[in-house]
Design a protein around this motif. Structure first.
Motif, PDB file in Angstrom:
ATOM      1  N   GLN A   2       0.843  -1.196   0.000  1.00  0.00           N
ATOM      2  CA  GLN A   2       0.000   0.000   0.000  1.00  0.00           C
ATOM      3  C   GLN A   2       0.871   1.235   0.000  1.00  0.00           C
ATOM      4  O   GLN A   2       0.371   2.354   0.100  1.00  0.00           O
ATOM      5  CB  GLN A   2      -0.891   0.028   1.244  1.00  0.00           C
ATOM      6  CG  GLN A   2      -2.044  -0.929   1.189  1.00  0.00           C
ATOM      7  CD  GLN A   2      -2.980  -0.607   0.042  1.00  0.00           C
ATOM      8  OE1 GLN A   2      -3.364   0.534  -0.150  1.00  0.00           O
ATOM      9  NE2 GLN A   2      -3.322  -1.616  -0.754  1.00  0.00           N
ATOM     10  N   ASN A   3       2.162   1.027  -0.078  1.00  0.00           N
ATOM     11  CA  ASN A   3       3.105   2.103   0.094  1.00  0.00           C
ATOM     12  C   ASN A   3       4.190   1.905  -0.947  1.00  0.00           C
ATOM     13  O   ASN A   3       4.622   0.769  -1.193  1.00  0.00           O
ATOM     14  CB  ASN A   3       3.686   1.988   1.507  1.00  0.00           C
ATOM     15  CG  ASN A   3       4.536   3.175   1.850  1.00  0.00           C
ATOM     16  OD1 ASN A   3       5.495   3.464   1.131  1.00  0.00           O
ATOM     17  ND2 ASN A   3       4.202   3.861   2.914  1.00  0.00           N
ATOM     18  N   LEU A   4       4.614   2.976  -1.563  1.00  0.00           N
ATOM     19  CA  LEU A   4       5.567   2.813  -2.647  1.00  0.00           C
ATOM     20  C   LEU A   4       6.901   2.260  -2.171  1.00  0.00           C
ATOM     21  O   LEU A   4       7.613   1.582  -2.911  1.00  0.00           O
ATOM     22  CB  LEU A   4       5.768   4.147  -3.365  1.00  0.00           C
ATOM     23  CG  LEU A   4       4.526   4.644  -4.108  1.00  0.00           C
ATOM     24  CD1 LEU A   4       4.767   5.994  -4.738  1.00  0.00           C
ATOM     25  CD2 LEU A   4       4.106   3.644  -5.164  1.00  0.00           C
ATOM     26  N   LEU A   5       7.233   2.518  -0.905  1.00  0.00           N
ATOM     27  CA  LEU A   5       8.473   1.937  -0.383  1.00  0.00           C
ATOM     28  C   LEU A   5       8.367   0.423  -0.323  1.00  0.00           C
ATOM     29  O   LEU A   5       9.329  -0.295  -0.569  1.00  0.00           O
ATOM     30  CB  LEU A   5       8.764   2.489   1.008  1.00  0.00           C
ATOM     31  CG  LEU A   5       9.317   3.911   1.021  1.00  0.00           C
ATOM     32  CD1 LEU A   5       9.567   4.341   2.448  1.00  0.00           C
ATOM     33  CD2 LEU A   5      10.587   3.996   0.214  1.00  0.00           C
ATOM     34  N   MET A   6       7.165  -0.031   0.029  1.00  0.00           N
ATOM     35  CA  MET A   6       6.947  -1.479   0.077  1.00  0.00           C
ATOM     36  C   MET A   6       7.040  -2.066  -1.327  1.00  0.00           C
ATOM     37  O   MET A   6       7.544  -3.175  -1.519  1.00  0.00           O
ATOM     38  CB  MET A   6       5.571  -1.775   0.665  1.00  0.00           C
ATOM     39  CG  MET A   6       5.564  -1.816   2.157  1.00  0.00           C
ATOM     40  SD  MET A   6       6.501  -3.239   2.721  1.00  0.00           S
ATOM     41  CE  MET A   6       7.275  -2.575   4.140  1.00  0.00           C
ATOM     42  N   LEU A   7       6.551  -1.334  -2.293  1.00  0.00           N
ATOM     43  CA  LEU A   7       6.689  -1.786  -3.671  1.00  0.00           C
ATOM     44  C   LEU A   7       8.163  -1.963  -4.009  1.00  0.00           C
ATOM     45  O   LEU A   7       8.583  -2.994  -4.553  1.00  0.00           O
ATOM     46  CB  LEU A   7       6.043  -0.758  -4.606  1.00  0.00           C
ATOM     47  CG  LEU A   7       6.323  -0.936  -6.108  1.00  0.00           C
ATOM     48  CD1 LEU A   7       5.646  -2.189  -6.614  1.00  0.00           C
ATOM     49  CD2 LEU A   7       5.844   0.259  -6.908  1.00  0.00           C
ATOM     50  N   PHE A   8       8.953  -0.965  -3.629  1.00  0.00           N
ATOM     51  CA  PHE A   8      10.381  -1.038  -3.908  1.00  0.00           C
ATOM     52  C   PHE A   8      11.013  -2.229  -3.198  1.00  0.00           C
ATOM     53  O   PHE A   8      11.769  -2.999  -3.788  1.00  0.00           O
ATOM     54  CB  PHE A   8      11.054   0.268  -3.474  1.00  0.00           C
ATOM     55  CG  PHE A   8      12.531   0.235  -3.606  1.00  0.00           C
ATOM     56  CD1 PHE A   8      13.122   0.287  -4.860  1.00  0.00           C
ATOM     57  CD2 PHE A   8      13.341   0.121  -2.497  1.00  0.00           C
ATOM     58  CE1 PHE A   8      14.488   0.232  -4.993  1.00  0.00           C
ATOM     59  CE2 PHE A   8      14.711   0.057  -2.630  1.00  0.00           C
ATOM     60  CZ  PHE A   8      15.288   0.119  -3.877  1.00  0.00           C
ATOM     61  N   LEU A   9      10.648  -2.372  -1.939  1.00  0.00           N
ATOM     62  CA  LEU A   9      11.210  -3.468  -1.141  1.00  0.00           C
ATOM     63  C   LEU A   9      10.829  -4.819  -1.759  1.00  0.00           C
ATOM     64  O   LEU A   9      11.663  -5.714  -1.891  1.00  0.00           O
ATOM     65  CB  LEU A   9      10.653  -3.366   0.271  1.00  0.00           C
ATOM     66  CG  LEU A   9      11.519  -3.930   1.377  1.00  0.00           C
ATOM     67  CD1 LEU A   9      12.837  -3.212   1.398  1.00  0.00           C
ATOM     68  CD2 LEU A   9      10.798  -3.762   2.708  1.00  0.00           C
ATOM     69  N   GLY A  10       9.560  -4.928  -2.145  1.00  0.00           N
ATOM     70  CA  GLY A  10       9.087  -6.183  -2.747  1.00  0.00           C
ATOM     71  C   GLY A  10       9.848  -6.506  -4.014  1.00  0.00           C
ATOM     72  O   GLY A  10      10.321  -7.623  -4.201  1.00  0.00           O
ATOM     73  N   ILE A  11      10.002  -5.504  -4.870  1.00  0.00           N
ATOM     74  CA  ILE A  11      10.707  -5.725  -6.131  1.00  0.00           C
ATOM     75  C   ILE A  11      12.143  -6.168  -5.852  1.00  0.00           C
ATOM     76  O   ILE A  11      12.676  -7.078  -6.499  1.00  0.00           O
ATOM     77  CB  ILE A  11      10.694  -4.426  -6.976  1.00  0.00           C
ATOM     78  CG1 ILE A  11       9.297  -4.152  -7.510  1.00  0.00           C
ATOM     79  CG2 ILE A  11      11.700  -4.491  -8.094  1.00  0.00           C
ATOM     80  CD1 ILE A  11       8.925  -4.918  -8.739  1.00  0.00           C
ATOM     81  N   GLU A  12      12.769  -5.569  -4.849  1.00  0.00           N
ATOM     82  CA  GLU A  12      14.151  -5.942  -4.548  1.00  0.00           C
ATOM     83  C   GLU A  12      14.232  -7.357  -3.990  1.00  0.00           C
ATOM     84  O   GLU A  12      15.086  -8.142  -4.398  1.00  0.00           O
ATOM     85  CB  GLU A  12      14.748  -4.947  -3.539  1.00  0.00           C
ATOM     86  CG  GLU A  12      15.136  -3.636  -4.156  1.00  0.00           C
ATOM     87  CD  GLU A  12      16.222  -3.798  -5.209  1.00  0.00           C
ATOM     88  OE1 GLU A  12      17.407  -3.768  -4.858  1.00  0.00           O
ATOM     89  OE2 GLU A  12      15.887  -3.973  -6.408  1.00  0.00           O
ATOM     90  N   ILE A  13      13.342  -7.666  -3.059  1.00  0.00           N
ATOM     91  CA  ILE A  13      13.377  -9.023  -2.484  1.00  0.00           C
ATOM     92  C   ILE A  13      13.105 -10.053  -3.563  1.00  0.00           C
ATOM     93  O   ILE A  13      13.630 -11.160  -3.552  1.00  0.00           O
ATOM     94  CB  ILE A  13      12.357  -9.142  -1.330  1.00  0.00           C
ATOM     95  CG1 ILE A  13      12.745  -8.197  -0.212  1.00  0.00           C
ATOM     96  CG2 ILE A  13      12.298 -10.567  -0.807  1.00  0.00           C
ATOM     97  CD1 ILE A  13      11.788  -8.217   0.946  1.00  0.00           C
ATOM     98  N   LEU A  14      12.277  -9.668  -4.531  1.00  0.00           N
ATOM     99  CA  LEU A  14      11.978 -10.585  -5.630  1.00  0.00           C
ATOM    100  C   LEU A  14      13.170 -10.728  -6.569  1.00  0.00           C
ATOM    101  O   LEU A  14      13.498 -11.824  -7.019  1.00  0.00           O
ATOM    102  CB  LEU A  14      10.778 -10.027  -6.397  1.00  0.00           C
ATOM    103  CG  LEU A  14      10.201 -10.841  -7.529  1.00  0.00           C
ATOM    104  CD1 LEU A  14       9.262 -11.871  -6.957  1.00  0.00           C
ATOM    105  CD2 LEU A  14       9.426  -9.937  -8.476  1.00  0.00           C
ATOM    106  N   SER A  15      13.846  -9.600  -6.829  1.00  0.00           N
ATOM    107  CA  SER A  15      14.845  -9.607  -7.896  1.00  0.00           C
ATOM    108  C   SER A  15      16.185 -10.182  -7.452  1.00  0.00           C
ATOM    109  O   SER A  15      16.812 -10.944  -8.189  1.00  0.00           O
ATOM    110  CB  SER A  15      15.079  -8.192  -8.412  1.00  0.00           C
ATOM    111  OG  SER A  15      13.883  -7.644  -8.856  1.00  0.00           O
TER     112      SER A  15
END
Lengths: 465, 483
Positions: free
Chosen positions: A116-129
């Protein structure tokens, strides 16, 4: 939350398995069991049972849509692991770590489906990548694998940088990291929206398009998919890709409709869709290797998933879930079969129907599903995508273009069917690896695809129960 | 219930045939299954079962507004009968032949039959689309596996053409679904959709291109001669007798009643296209040396005439088309069986390499002559009734178009009689030196077809009565618009 916690825990358990578990064969089964518990945990959460009740609202929101997608993704990973047990053991020396990284990717998936937060989006993408960069290079002795890994890492890091830039600009424009648009600053506005926010969103979307391999940001995909070890390719091209789409969808659903009506988004997306379909389909025709063909086919399918992001309505939401399931299952099956054949070229498949009738028959169903023939899940996937655009009431030409490219895609999918069924040859298969369990799993997946094609409510009723 | 059985019998027996190890068993099993299908439709036609059997309805995809519903009218019954007869005849005529991988061959054949039955019976758009595609997939596998050396390319062309067409139709279906008042796929609700003139026109063409490719109508016909020539003749019979009727049938059931305005406003273009296909294919047929290509072009010509007659929107035209759909199926099946017999027995399809067969194979000669006379629509053969009605329909529509179309009668006489003459009369050539007569099974099949042709030529009344209500219902929809 359940899936997030469980996947992190299982990741750590699997790390210790490399020291504690002596029996090499057991590790795959431990991982499969772990996935099963995550799956059950996630389903339990859909019904309201949680491990912890921790208020994480401003950061993550576990709604039905996200949870349901988690179920689909984890189920796909489960099937993927069961089909690739032998293959993963053969890839590189560090089997437990391979699974560990997969569990961490699931962590990333659960964050991306609920941010729900763009930082979480960033974190998710990093943990995924980051685990994926390592997985791509997991075949350490293979030069191509290393090359792919480096390429993916450099490009991925670059796109992450761009993503951060976008998020920062949005923050500058709105003063919040929240996904829901905040108050607008007065630095400079266009139709009441700050310039910074528009610029930031465009940049952020470019980065998302990169992750989802949508043209014109797709250039990394064919090389990386081709170079990575086959099970990793299978994993990246399916589960990871559809997750990126889901994150993309969530972003656009909130941001595009509310804030930026003044910008002609539809046209930008339409151009991206046509470019993706064009590049994916036309290039796939000329491929001689099945693996590369599937890499381009995954770009072409991404073009179809873009339809959901284009139309952003209820039908698109259902359709994206359905597409994720249909596309992932079929592609995982195709990759799993491919790893049992030594020669990845189309000629390598010649005469497979005579030698391995089960493999050929199930693969034919997967290919029919990818081409969107009725009575397979792929049909309803395409149906929903087309219907979602038609529901918006305009852009009928976009649907017709999509249909023309779907017809082109028949060429390369059916070329494989032709090779398997109508050409004579003696394919070089790794027979001792084609166990009865493997065959049965393929049959289960194929039956599942046909069932979903006949009764799509099996999946979607679950979404609405 | 019978409506459902008509699909289920071929479908289930087709699935069972896949698992039969013994080729002979699969063959007997398919003949039995096709007989069973034939009997069930005959039971329905002779009114020996209650009329409630004619339709079937069960919920399938309620959230999309689609239900698995089947319904019959006179036209549907006739085409279902044609489908059942042709399958029986094909299995009978090729009974002595041995196929490569018989279980797969018979399994796919029966699945294709089930698909086509579904197309004819469906009363719901999505179900119709499903079966439309499902008839195509077995056809693809059949044509790619059994046939001549270029079969894979030919079939692929066929598949891509029809697949593009059906996807366009799918778009049309989805748009229709959005436009219907109750968001449903049922044929009845399609008829009540509120459409503006431009929308109707767009939808009309989306649907019509799919059907035109299937027929095939000029300029969408290029897949057909190639595909017919390259696939095994037993499969060609099915494609050309039954499958192409799907296109005409769909126009009659799904196009004219749903888009009456657009059908009338576009009728002129389509009639002209139909007449072009009629003449163009006839002229090419005159120059053909390959027996199968000749029959293929002759078939395009006949379909072109039928398509033109449908859009004439007159009572005789409509009656003629419906009757001719049946008769053309029967006659063309007879011609294909002859081609099959000639090709398997004498090893060539080149008309120039054949000659003097009448002395060696008198029975074949007589039977082919009946089919050939039917093909040129001579009085007392069944095709005469249909063609006569179609031409009088065109005459009512426009005199000049009818006059131009009538040229095709002369052309069809030229190519058909030329073919008969060159194959059966004159001197025997090396290929026919020690020819033997037609085998018993093919003979039985051909005699059955010949009886059918002559009977319906003398007494077409049962067919006309069966179709009466369909003709009326299609035309009343169009007439409402004209008023």
């Amino acid at each position: 939350m359940n899936a997030l916690i469980l996947s992190a825990v299982w990741g750590i358990i699997l790390m210790f398995c490399s020291i504690l578990v002596k029996n090499k064969k057991a590790i795959g089964y431990i991982a499969a069991f772990g996935l099963l518990t995550i799956l059950i945990g996630n389903i339990a959460e859909t019904y309201g049972t949680q491990i912890t009740h921790y208020n994480i609202y401003p950061m993550l929101l576990l709604d039905r849509f996200g949870l349901f997608f988690n179920t689909i993704a984890i189920l796909s990973v489960f099937i993927f692991v069961l089909l690739s047990l032998i293959e993963i053991r053969k890839t590189g020396k560090y089997e437990p770590e391979f699974y560990t990284l997969i569990f961490f990717v699931i962590c990333g998936i659960t964050i991306l489906t609920s941010y729900q937060n763009l930082l979480m989006l960033f974190l998710g993408i990093e943990i995924l990548s980051i685990p994926l960069y390592i997985l791509t290079g997991s075949d350490k002795k293979n030069l191509k694998s290393n090359e792919a890994s480096l390429k993916y890492f450099l490009m991925g890091a670059f796109s992450t940088g761009i993503m951060l830039l976008g998020i920062a600009l949005i923050y500058g424009g709105t003063g919040t990291f929240n996904l829901q648009p905040g108050t607008h600053s007065v630095v400079g506005t266009y139709h009441g929206i700050s310039f910074l926010e528009i610029t930031g969103l465009i940049i952020l979307m470019c980065a998302m398009a990169f992750k989802a391999s949508v043209a014109p940001f797709h250039f990394w995909a064919p090389d990386v998919y081709d170079g990575a070890p086959t099970p990793v390719t299978s994993f990246m091209a399916t589960i990871v890709k559809v997750t990126a789409f889901l994150a993309f969808f969530k972003l656009c659903e909130v941001r595009v409709t509310d804030t930026l009506t003044a910008v002609n988004w539809k046209m930008i997306f339409a151009v991206m869709i046509v470019a993706t379909l064009f590049i994916g389909n036309i290039t796939a025709i000329f491929q001689q290797s099945v693996k590369r063909m599937l890499a381009y086919s995954s770009i072409a399918q991404a073009g179809f998933m873009m339809y959901a992001i284009f139309s952003l309505n209820d039908v698109a939401k259902e359709g994206l879930l359905y597409y994720a399931m249909a596309y992932s299952l079929a592609t995982i099956g195709l990759f799993a079969t491919m790893s049992k054949i030594k020669d990845y070229s189309f000629e390598g498949y010649n005469g497979l129907a005579k030698k391995q009738p089960t493999l050929a028959a199930t693969n034919a169903i997967f290919l029919l599903s990818l081409s969107g023939i009725p009575l397979t899940a792929g049909f309803f996937a395409k149906y929903y995508m087309l219907a979602s655009v038609i529901k918006t009431g305009s852009y009928t030409w976009l649907v017709i273009v999509g249909v023309c490219f779907a017809t082109i895609s028949i060429y390369y999918y059916f070329r494989l069917i032709q090779a398997m069924y109508f050409k004579t040859g003696n394919p070089d298969t790794i027979d001792h690896e084609i166990t009865p369990f493997f065959k049965n799993m393929l049959i289960v997946v194929a039956v599942f695809i046909v069932l979903l094609g006949a009764f799509p409510q099996l999946l979607l009723n679950w979404f609405y129960f | 219930m019978i409506a459902l059985l008509l699909i289920l019998i071929p479908f289930l027996s087709g699935l069972a045939a896949f698992f039969m190890k013994d080729g002979k068993m699969a063959r007997n099993w398919s003949l039995f299954s096709s007989l069973l299908t034939l009997l069930s439709i005959i039971a329905l036609l002779t009114n020996s079962v209650p009329a409630s059997n004619e339709s079937f309805d069960i919920a399938w995809l309620p959230f999309l507004g689609s239900s698995f519903s089947l319904a019959m009218n006179g036209l549907v019954k006739m085409l279902v009968l044609l489908n059942a007869i042709i399958y029986f005849i094909v299995f009978l005529a090729t009974f002595r032949r041995t196929f490569d991988q018989p279980n797969r061959y018979f399994g796919l054949m029966l699945l294709m039959q089930a698909g086509m039955m579904g197309v004819f019976l469906a009363a719901d758009g999505l179900v119709f689309y499903f079966f439309w595609e499902l008839a195509l997939v077995p056809a693809y596998f059949l044509c790619s596996q059994w046939g001549n050396e270029k079969k894979i390319q030919a079939t692929f062309k066929f598949f891509v053409y029809t697949f593009l067409g059906s996807l366009l139709m799918l778009i049309g279906m989805i748009i229709m679904h959005a436009k219907t008042p109750d968001h449903s796929y049922a044929l009845q609700s399609f008829m009540h959709a509120k459409l503006s003139a431009t929308e109707e026109n767009l939808l009309f063409w989306l649907f019509f291109i799919a059907f035109a490719i299937k027929m095939p109508l000029f300029p969408f016909h290029t897949w057909q001669p190639f595909a017919y020539e390259q696939t095994d003749t037993s499969i060609t019979i099915i494609l050309s007798s039954v499958m192409v009727k799907m296109g005409l049938f769909a126009v009659l059931r799904w196009l004219l009643p749903v888009f009456p305005h657009a059908s009338i406003s576009n009728s002129h273009i389509i009639i002209i296209l139909g007449v072009i296909s009629l003449l163009y294919a006839s002229v090419i047929a005159v120059r053909q040396n390959d027996l199968k290509r000749l029959i293929a072009y002759s078939s395009i010509a006949h379909i072109g005439l039928m398509c033109a007659a449908i859009f004439s929107g007159t009572v005789p035209g409509m009656q003629g088309v419906m009757i001719q759909m049946f008769n053309h199926g029967i006659i063309v099946a007879g011609l294909w069986i002859t081609a099959e017999v000639i090709e398997t027995q004498y090893g060539t399809r080149k008309i120039s390499e054949l000659g003097g067969l009448a002395q060696k194979a008198p029975v074949l000669a007589i039977l082919l002559l009946v089919m050939a006379l039917g093909n040129i629509a001579l009085p007392l053969t069944s095709a005469f009734v249909g063609e006569f009605l179609m031409f009088s329909g065109l005459f009512q529509y426009n005199l000049i178009i009818c006059a131009v179309a009538l040229v095709s009668i002369i052309l069809s006489a030229i190519y058909t009689l030329n073919m008969v003459q060159n194959i059966f009369y004159g001197n025997t050539l090396p290929a026919t030196q020690d020819a033997t007569d037609i085998n018993r099974n093919a003979r039985t099949a051909m005699i059955l077809l010949a009886i059918c042709i002559l009977f319906l030529g003398f007494y077409p009344q049962p067919l006309i009565e069966l179709l009466n209500s369909s003709v009326q219902s299609v035309l009343s929809g169009l007439n409402l618009v004209l008023k």
